[in-house]
Design an enzyme around this catalytic site. Structure first.
Site, PDB file in Angstrom:
ATOM      1  N   ASP A 185     -10.358   3.502   4.859  1.00  0.00           N
ATOM      2  CA  ASP A 185     -10.766   2.097   4.730  1.00  0.00           C
ATOM      3  C   ASP A 185     -12.292   1.950   4.805  1.00  0.00           C
ATOM      4  OD1 ASP A 185      -9.057   0.042   4.099  1.00  0.00           O
ATOM      5  OD2 ASP A 185      -8.303  -0.239   6.144  1.00  0.00           O
TER       6      ASP A 185
ATOM      7  N   GLN B 297      -3.867  -1.503   9.854  1.00  0.00           N
ATOM      8  CA  GLN B 297      -3.827  -2.833   9.225  1.00  0.00           C
ATOM      9  C   GLN B 297      -4.411  -3.876  10.188  1.00  0.00           C
ATOM     10  OE1 GLN B 297      -2.875  -3.485   5.974  1.00  0.00           O
ATOM     11  NE2 GLN B 297      -3.726  -5.504   6.415  1.00  0.00           N
TER      12      GLN B 297
ATOM     13  N   LYS C 104       0.846  -1.205   0.000  1.00  0.00           N
ATOM     14  CA  LYS C 104       0.000   0.000   0.000  1.00  0.00           C
ATOM     15  C   LYS C 104       0.876   1.247   0.000  1.00  0.00           C
ATOM     16  CE  LYS C 104      -3.704  -2.447   2.404  1.00  0.00           C
ATOM     17  NZ  LYS C 104      -4.347  -2.762   3.689  1.00  0.00           N
TER      18      LYS C 104
END
Ligand code: NAP
Length: 296
Positions: free
Chosen positions: A117, A94, A50
């Site tokens: 997200d 994460q 990412k």
């Protein structure tokens, strides 16, 4: 037809690079902060991919690593600092987090306007209501992939296997929206189904997001179905350089000949997930994430 997520993602990167340049020209440097707690190898490699993808198109990224022993409070305090920092436009934690850290609390601490997200309840709620919002990157990536291949979902029967908060549920919600890019008839199937195949065989479009290598075979899909394989499973392979290879939830060899279109693994949904994370971050930096409809 192979739904080539790698190529489509690279087109999206090119489009975003132009938007990033114009933001930078206005003095705005899009910036994402990524938090990794612990040293899970797969999580580390996701965070690195990412971050690399961000840097390639001019988005600044800060990767902050905390040891697995980090306290819940330490994580919360770090996120609060990032919330207050006007140079940070996107925050990504994460997952999974170590068991002693309360994931829901952490996700709810992220400023909803930096929640690239799309896991914060405010964004989940906005998305359910059909309002512009940060939408989780994997479902958004799937919708974008289908759109770019001009696969219409309107009126089609989409069967989604899996109901996680990060894939199945938000995807089902997106596809059932009353919108030109959605309007599907959606069935969501999960581990309580006695006969999963009874559902998968009815699908015009089948999305498999379970996490079991080769769960779906040729006999389980209708002739001509569109098949989207979200699964990422590591299986041991002594001939592979790393000692393992990545396969999806769909047995590609038996399903591809029956499908009208299918995503490969790797190179299907995975790259689209990252592309949509970049897009969410750019929209956040531009201040339009809650204004711009996600798909037009
Ligand atoms: P998850 O949270 O473990 O959810 C799995 C879902 O599958 C659950 O809803 C579960 O049902 C259901 N399920 C389990 N066994 C089943 C069966 N035999 N038949 C039907 N449904 C079954 O997984 P996830 O986070 O959604 O991820 C799913 C897969 O996608 C994993 O391989 C993951 O690595 C991959 N993934 C890929 C990307 C990408 O970018 N390509 C992104 C995210 C995830 P219950 O709810 O009843 O337990």
């Amino acid at each position: 037809m192979i739904l080539d997520g790698k190529t489509v993602a690279s087109q999206i990167h090119d489009e975003l690079r132009i938007e990033v340049e114009s933001l930078r020209a206005r003095g705005i440097v899009p910036h994402i902060a990524l938090l990794l707690v612990g040293d899970n190898a797969a999580s580390l490699s996701y965070v690195q991919s990412k971050s690399r993808a961000c840097e390639k198109i001019g988005i600044a990224s800060t990767v902050h690593r905390l040891p697995a022993s980090a306290s819940h409070q330490e994580v919360i305090e770090l996120i609060c600092r990032w919330n207050q920092d006007p140079t940070i436009h996107g925050i990504l934690v994460q997952l999974p987090l170590p068991a002693h850290i309360r994931t829901d609390d952490v996700l709810q601490t992220i400023d909803p306007q930096k929640d690239v997200d799309g896991f914060h309840p405010v964004n989940v709620g906005r998305a359910v209501l059909g309002l512009p919002s940060f939408v989780p990157c994997t479902p958004a990536g799937i919708v974008e992939l289908l759109r770019r291949y001009r696969i219409t979902v309107r009126g089609k029967h989409v069967v989604v296997l899996g109901r996680s908060n990060i894939v199945g549920k938000p995807l089902a919600n997106l596809l059932m929206q009353k919108a030109p890019w959605a309007d599907a008839i959606v069935t969501v199937c999960h581990s309580a189904a006695d006969d999963v195949q009874a559902y998968t065989r009815q699908a015009d479009i089948l999305v498999v997001a379970v996490g079991r290598a080769g769960l779906i075979h040729g006999d389980d899909v209708r002739e001509g179905a569109v098949v989207v394989d979200v699964g990422i499973n590591r299986i041991e392979d002594s001939t592979a350089p790393r000692g393992y290879r990545i396969v999806g939830d769909v047995d590609f060899a038996s399903v591809a000949p029956k499908a009208s279109a299918i995503t490969p693994v790797p190179g299907g949904v995975g790259p689209m997930t990252i592309a949509l994370l970049l897009r969410n971050t750019v929209y956040s930096a531009a201040g339009i994430a809650w204004e711009k409809p996600l798909f037009q």
